[in-house]
Design a protein around this motif. Sequence first.
Motif, PDB file in Angstrom:
ATOM      1  N   UNK A 418       0.820  -1.213   0.000  1.00  0.00           N
ATOM      2  CA  UNK A 418       0.000   0.000   0.000  1.00  0.00           C
ATOM      3  C   UNK A 418       0.852   1.260   0.000  1.00  0.00           C
ATOM      4  N   UNK A 419       1.942   1.279   0.769  1.00  0.00           N
ATOM      5  CA  UNK A 419       2.809   2.458   0.790  1.00  0.00           C
ATOM      6  C   UNK A 419       3.414   2.714  -0.587  1.00  0.00           C
ATOM      7  N   UNK A 420       3.982   1.680  -1.200  1.00  0.00           N
ATOM      8  CA  UNK A 420       4.616   1.879  -2.503  1.00  0.00           C
ATOM      9  C   UNK A 420       3.584   2.123  -3.597  1.00  0.00           C
ATOM     10  N   UNK A 421       2.446   1.452  -3.515  1.00  0.00           N
ATOM     11  CA  UNK A 421       1.380   1.701  -4.486  1.00  0.00           C
ATOM     12  C   UNK A 421       0.955   3.165  -4.440  1.00  0.00           C
ATOM     13  N   UNK A 422       0.761   3.699  -3.246  1.00  0.00           N
ATOM     14  CA  UNK A 422       0.341   5.096  -3.114  1.00  0.00           C
ATOM     15  C   UNK A 422       1.472   6.055  -3.492  1.00  0.00           C
ATOM     16  N   UNK A 423       2.693   5.692  -3.145  1.00  0.00           N
ATOM     17  CA  UNK A 423       3.841   6.533  -3.484  1.00  0.00           C
ATOM     18  C   UNK A 423       3.986   6.683  -4.991  1.00  0.00           C
ATOM     19  N   UNK A 424       3.799   5.587  -5.708  1.00  0.00           N
ATOM     20  CA  UNK A 424       3.943   5.615  -7.163  1.00  0.00           C
ATOM     21  C   UNK A 424       2.734   6.224  -7.862  1.00  0.00           C
ATOM     22  N   UNK A 425       1.535   6.027  -7.316  1.00  0.00           N
ATOM     23  CA  UNK A 425       0.319   6.428  -8.019  1.00  0.00           C
ATOM     24  C   UNK A 425      -0.289   7.735  -7.529  1.00  0.00           C
ATOM     25  N   UNK A 426       0.301   8.324  -6.488  1.00  0.00           N
ATOM     26  CA  UNK A 426      -0.113   9.657  -6.060  1.00  0.00           C
ATOM     27  C   UNK A 426       0.261  10.653  -7.146  1.00  0.00           C
ATOM     28  N   UNK A 427      -0.656  11.542  -7.473  1.00  0.00           N
ATOM     29  CA  UNK A 427      -0.365  12.565  -8.476  1.00  0.00           C
ATOM     30  C   UNK A 427       0.652  13.543  -7.897  1.00  0.00           C
ATOM     31  N   UNK A 428       1.814  13.609  -8.500  1.00  0.00           N
ATOM     32  CA  UNK A 428       2.878  14.466  -7.988  1.00  0.00           C
ATOM     33  C   UNK A 428       2.523  15.933  -8.156  1.00  0.00           C
TER      34      UNK A 428
END
Length: 438
Positions: A418-428
Amino acid sequence: MGTIFTSSKNALPKSKRPVTNPKTLVFLAVAVLLTIPLNYAFGSITLILFTLYALFTAKKQDFSFSIALFMPVALFLLMAASLLWTIDFKSTLKALSKEIPLLIIPVVFCIIRLWPKQQRDTLKFYSWGMFIYALFYIARAFIKYFETGDSNVFFYHDLVTKDVNAIYVSVFMSVALFYFVAKKRKRKFDYLALLFLFVFIFLLSSKNILLTDILLTILYFLFWSPASKKAKWTFTTVFAVAIVIAGYFGKIKERVEVELKPNTEQAVKDMGTRAVTIAQAWNNETFSQNDYFNGTSFRVYQIRIFTEMMSEDPVLLTGYGLNASLNRIKEKGDEHNVYKGDETHRGYNTLNFHNQYIEIFADLGLIGFLVLMVMLGINLKNGLSNKDFVHIAFAFLMIALFLTESFLWRQRGVIFFTVLYCLFNKELYSSVIEKERS
């Protein structure tokens, strides 16, 4: 009157809300990831601190919502809803507490502002942290070897302990490996870390993860690396030959033989029992208490009983409830008379499906399966759209891992994913993702 009130309000000193420090956010995110291999309490504490800091420093203008971040929340809500129809309310309620990261981590990422540099720094510090972990595990293995003379301390679960699990550690290390593989301007220490992590993953002997890592590494050098075409093919050839040679003489060879030829002398010697073939796992009506399933034959047996369960029970859409399929697995184990375990070994009838796709279908039905597939699809699509190799590698790594592990049904797995999924898929926050990595 309203004017007087407004003037008075403006004259009062405004309460100072804590300002979000990007470095603190990175530190806490890295802390959550790096405490995953430790005792569960450490991971829980760092996750709580990360969440509280994000909440106390949140600003309205930083809030952002996306379908990608909503999908883990939707999965958790479905898990919670399964309390209404579960066949084992107590087990579902207990399992739900481990899945809370699916709810709170996406919320945290919705309320924080994430810059490309923060994303890169999180991956960088996490990767170096994993390198330090690998050094620690190797050092501890040498100490054990000098004490016992047993070379097995350098391989598989013996290297990292069965509780932490060699397969899970392989996944943790693989993301770090891909960071160093994809880093544009590598220094000597970067090459050292890359090589050391790859050797360490090789020693962990997880066939599925190792094969995925090898294929992704080759694909990177063929299609993403800035090297010349001749250098790419030279590297790929040398790399492939080295892997074949290392695999032929290593523990990997033994483990592959046990999987593909379960009746080999090595398999029977290890277990002291009769090994079950893939065909027998799918066709035999009953087994004896001396029958041994290797990893492949056991998963074939589990696919078989899953199909039987789905044909016998009207749970296609909703499943049995979170973690509730274990009851039916046990019943099926009794029906087919698989090994029931003893004081020192777990029985086959007490093990979950070891396949995230089947596990979620059995527990949460077709609806849960579709939620998972949409989430994995979004993850892969965003990685390809951003042309971010580490993100792409993470996406393929999870797709492959879910074939052999119920990763999201374990606390370490659900936090990591979940952490990496959100880190990668959060709109920068930046409109354009920077391509160069420091």
